[in-house]
Structure formats: C-alpha cells, structure tokens
Design an enzyme around this catalytic site. Structure first.
Site, PDB file in Angstrom:
ATOM      1  CB  SER A   7      -2.239   2.400  -3.312  1.00  0.00           C
ATOM      2  OG  SER A   7      -1.394   2.952  -4.295  1.00  0.00           O
ATOM      3  CG  HIS A  32       1.240  -0.119  -2.034  1.00  0.00           C
ATOM      4  ND1 HIS A  32       1.900  -1.326  -1.999  1.00  0.00           N
ATOM      5  CD2 HIS A  32       1.150   0.204  -3.348  1.00  0.00           C
ATOM      6  CE1 HIS A  32       2.183  -1.720  -3.228  1.00  0.00           C
ATOM      7  NE2 HIS A  32       1.753  -0.800  -4.073  1.00  0.00           N
ATOM      8  CG  ASP A  34       1.970   2.099  -6.438  1.00  0.00           C
ATOM      9  OD1 ASP A  34       2.381   0.935  -6.340  1.00  0.00           O
ATOM     10  OD2 ASP A  34       0.798   2.434  -6.202  1.00  0.00           O
ATOM     11  CG  MET A  36       5.096   3.698 -11.157  1.00  0.00           C
ATOM     12  SD  MET A  36       3.563   3.702 -12.069  1.00  0.00           S
ATOM     13  CE  MET A  36       2.404   3.394 -10.732  1.00  0.00           C
ATOM     14  CG  HIS A  65       4.869  -1.863  -6.083  1.00  0.00           C
ATOM     15  ND1 HIS A  65       3.580  -1.961  -6.560  1.00  0.00           N
ATOM     16  CD2 HIS A  65       5.625  -2.670  -6.862  1.00  0.00           C
ATOM     17  CE1 HIS A  65       3.566  -2.796  -7.590  1.00  0.00           C
ATOM     18  NE2 HIS A  65       4.793  -3.223  -7.798  1.00  0.00           N
ATOM     19  CG  MET A  67       5.816  -1.015 -10.437  1.00  0.00           C
ATOM     20  SD  MET A  67       4.118  -0.434 -10.398  1.00  0.00           S
ATOM     21  CE  MET A  67       4.163   0.500  -8.893  1.00  0.00           C
ATOM     22  CG  MET A 138       1.571  -6.009  -9.365  1.00  0.00           C
ATOM     23  SD  MET A 138       2.251  -4.635 -10.296  1.00  0.00           S
ATOM     24  CE  MET A 138       0.847  -3.529 -10.400  1.00  0.00           C
ATOM     25  N   GLY A 146      -6.953   2.803 -10.111  1.00  0.00           N
ATOM     26  CA  GLY A 146      -8.307   2.836 -10.667  1.00  0.00           C
ATOM     27  C   GLY A 146      -8.536   1.906 -11.851  1.00  0.00           C
ATOM     28  CG  ASP A 174      -0.533  -3.251  -5.969  1.00  0.00           C
ATOM     29  OD1 ASP A 174      -1.516  -2.487  -5.888  1.00  0.00           O
ATOM     30  OD2 ASP A 174       0.617  -2.862  -6.278  1.00  0.00           O
TER      31      ASP A 174
HETATM   32  C1  DX5 Z   1      -0.480   0.072 -10.026  1.00  0.00           C
HETATM   33  C2  DX5 Z   1      -0.030   0.188  -8.581  1.00  0.00           C
HETATM   34  C3  DX5 Z   1      -1.110  -0.059  -7.578  1.00  0.00           C
HETATM   35  C4  DX5 Z   1      -2.236   0.955  -7.617  1.00  0.00           C
HETATM   36  C5  DX5 Z   1      -3.397   0.423  -6.863  1.00  0.00           C
HETATM   37  O1  DX5 Z   1       0.627   0.237 -10.834  1.00  0.00           O
HETATM   38  O2  DX5 Z   1       0.973  -0.743  -8.304  1.00  0.00           O
HETATM   39  O3  DX5 Z   1      -0.546  -0.074  -6.274  1.00  0.00           O
HETATM   40  O4  DX5 Z   1      -1.849   2.164  -7.036  1.00  0.00           O
HETATM   41  O5  DX5 Z   1      -4.460   1.297  -7.025  1.00  0.00           O
HETATM   42  P1  DX5 Z   1      -5.953   0.758  -7.175  1.00  0.00           P
HETATM   43  O6  DX5 Z   1      -6.281   0.075  -5.873  1.00  0.00           O
HETATM   44  O7  DX5 Z   1      -6.737   2.002  -7.411  1.00  0.00           O
HETATM   45  O8  DX5 Z   1      -5.966  -0.203  -8.329  1.00  0.00           O
HETATM   46 ZN    ZN Z   2       1.603  -0.956  -6.161  1.00  0.00          ZN
END
Ligand code: DX5
Ligand code: ZN
Length: 221
Positions: A7, A32, A34, A36, A65, A67, A138, A146, A174
């Site tokens: 990610s 991946h 993200d 947002m 992904h 969001m 998720m 993190g 995820d």
């Molecule tokens: C959270 C994201 C995840 C995140 C994963 O909103 O969808 O993809 O980046 O990161 P780690 O593996 O650090 O939890």
């Molecule tokens: Zn994600």
C-alpha cells in the site's frame, strides 16, 4: 500463491514513482492505492494524477481503493488514469448505483471491487448478479496506515470464500497485515494481502517484503 499488494499510502509521497518501482522490483504482485476524500474517510490522499504517475512507473496491476462518497462520479476517472481494479465501498453505493458503476468499469475494460469496513456485513448488498472481481475486507477503519489489525473481522474471510470464491473473485484483506497475522489470514482463504507499514515502514524493506511473500507463497488459495 497469495498475492502481496504493497500500500503506497505508507510510502514516500514525494517519490511515488520510485516507491512503486521499488516494490515492483521486490516482486510485488499489485500496488494498492488508497484514494480518500476527507469525507467517507478522515484523510485526503491521492488523485488521478498520482495514479497516472504510478501507472507510468510500473507494469503490475494497480488496485485503486476508493474510500470516497458517491464513487460513481470518479470510477471512470481512475480507470482512465490507469487503475486496473477499481474498488468502491459497500457503504457508499446502492444496488442501483453499483450497477451503473459496473457498467462504467466494464466499458473501460477494468475490474470492479467492493470493499467493506470492519463494521459492515457482506450481506448488506445483494451482489450475486454483479460482476465483482475483488472483495476487500478491511481489518482497520478507513483512514490511515499503521493501525492495529482487528482479528474480530476474520470471520468475513470465510463468508467471502463461501459466497465468492467459486466465481473467481479475489479476496483481499486490508489493514494492519504483518508477519504475525498473515498466516491466519491466508489460512482463512485470502488471495491478496495489502501491506503498508509492514513493508514501507521497515528499515529493511526488501527483507520485510520477502518475509511476507514467503508466508504468502505457502498458500494456494
Ligand atoms: C486504510 C487503507 C489501507 C492502509 C493499509 O484506510 O485502506 O490500505 O493503507 O496500511 P497498513 O498495512 O499500514 O495498515
Ligand atoms: Zn486500502
């Protein structure tokens, strides 16, 4: 073999292309990304320009992904930017808007994913008539890399396996994936592990990737 999708949210945002190339050279299966909107998720991250830059840097599939609220506004934008899997959140669609999204994605020859927050049941949407290539479960709340893995969500992998695996749908997990929990996630039937902090946050990132990959390669889900 279970796939690893680093990610990039956990990578260096000043060097996205280089970060993507680096994990591709380690042997990452997907990247991946993200996306947002500061509304559905309490963070603002990447737009189509960043996805395009990553697309130009690597050959492996990009797993976008989303969001964001009302994702139908942007699925084509991210498809055109170079996303391969375009994943929308179950909480942001209706069965009707998902059918529109399915059409937009297949028109662009891309693959549709549906993601579920930890508190959302897979049964909240009727998906049997929709061409879903990826289900994202998720194991943290949307927003940040993190965070701590939520083991209480694991049961959904069994459910996803029962409902989707015969259709060839990928089952992605995820959030908070690391060496301590990846075995149990793979044992349950995940086919893709997203990993942010457990790769990009480590001193020896190559070794961190390889250690995770070693576990993933033990499973033939
Ligand atoms: C959270 C994201 C995840 C995140 C994963 O909103 O969808 O993809 O980046 O990161 P780690 O593996 O650090 O939890
Ligand atoms: Zn994600």
């Amino acid at each position: 073999m279970v796939k690893i999708a680093p990610s990039i949210l956990a990578g260096d945002h000043g060097n996205l292309a280089a970060e993507a190339r680096k994990v591709e050279s380690f042997g990452a299966d997907w990247i991946h990304i993200d996306i947002m909107d500061g509304e559905f998720a309490p963070n603002l991250t990447f737009g189509p320009g960043a996805v395009k830059a990553i697309r130009n840097a690597v050959k492996i599939p990009l797993d976008c992904h989303l969001m964001i609220n009302r994702p139908e506004r942007f699925v084509e934008t991210f498809a055109e930017a170079g996303g391969d899997y375009i994943t929308v959140h179950a909480e942001t669609v209706t069965e009707e808007s998902l059918r529109t999204i399915e059409r937009l994605i297949s028109k662009n020859d891309k693959k549709l994913g549906v993601a579920f927050k930890p508190s959302t049941e897979l049964s909240c949407l009727q998906l049997s008539e929709i061409d879903v290539s990826l289900v994202t479960i998720m194991t943290v709340n949307p927003g940040f890399s993190g965070q701590k893995f939520m083991p209480e969500v694991l049961y959904k992998i069994d459910e996803a396996k029962r409902s989707f695996r015969s259709r060839g749908t990928e089952i992605e997990v995820d959030g908070g994936i690391d060496l301590s929990n990846s075995r149990s996630v793979c044992e349950r039937g995940a086919t893709v592990l997203v990993a942010g902090n457990s790769i990009f946050g480590q001193l020896d990132q190559k070794k961190a990737f390889e250690d995770l990959k070693k576990i993933a390669s033990l499973y033939n889900n």
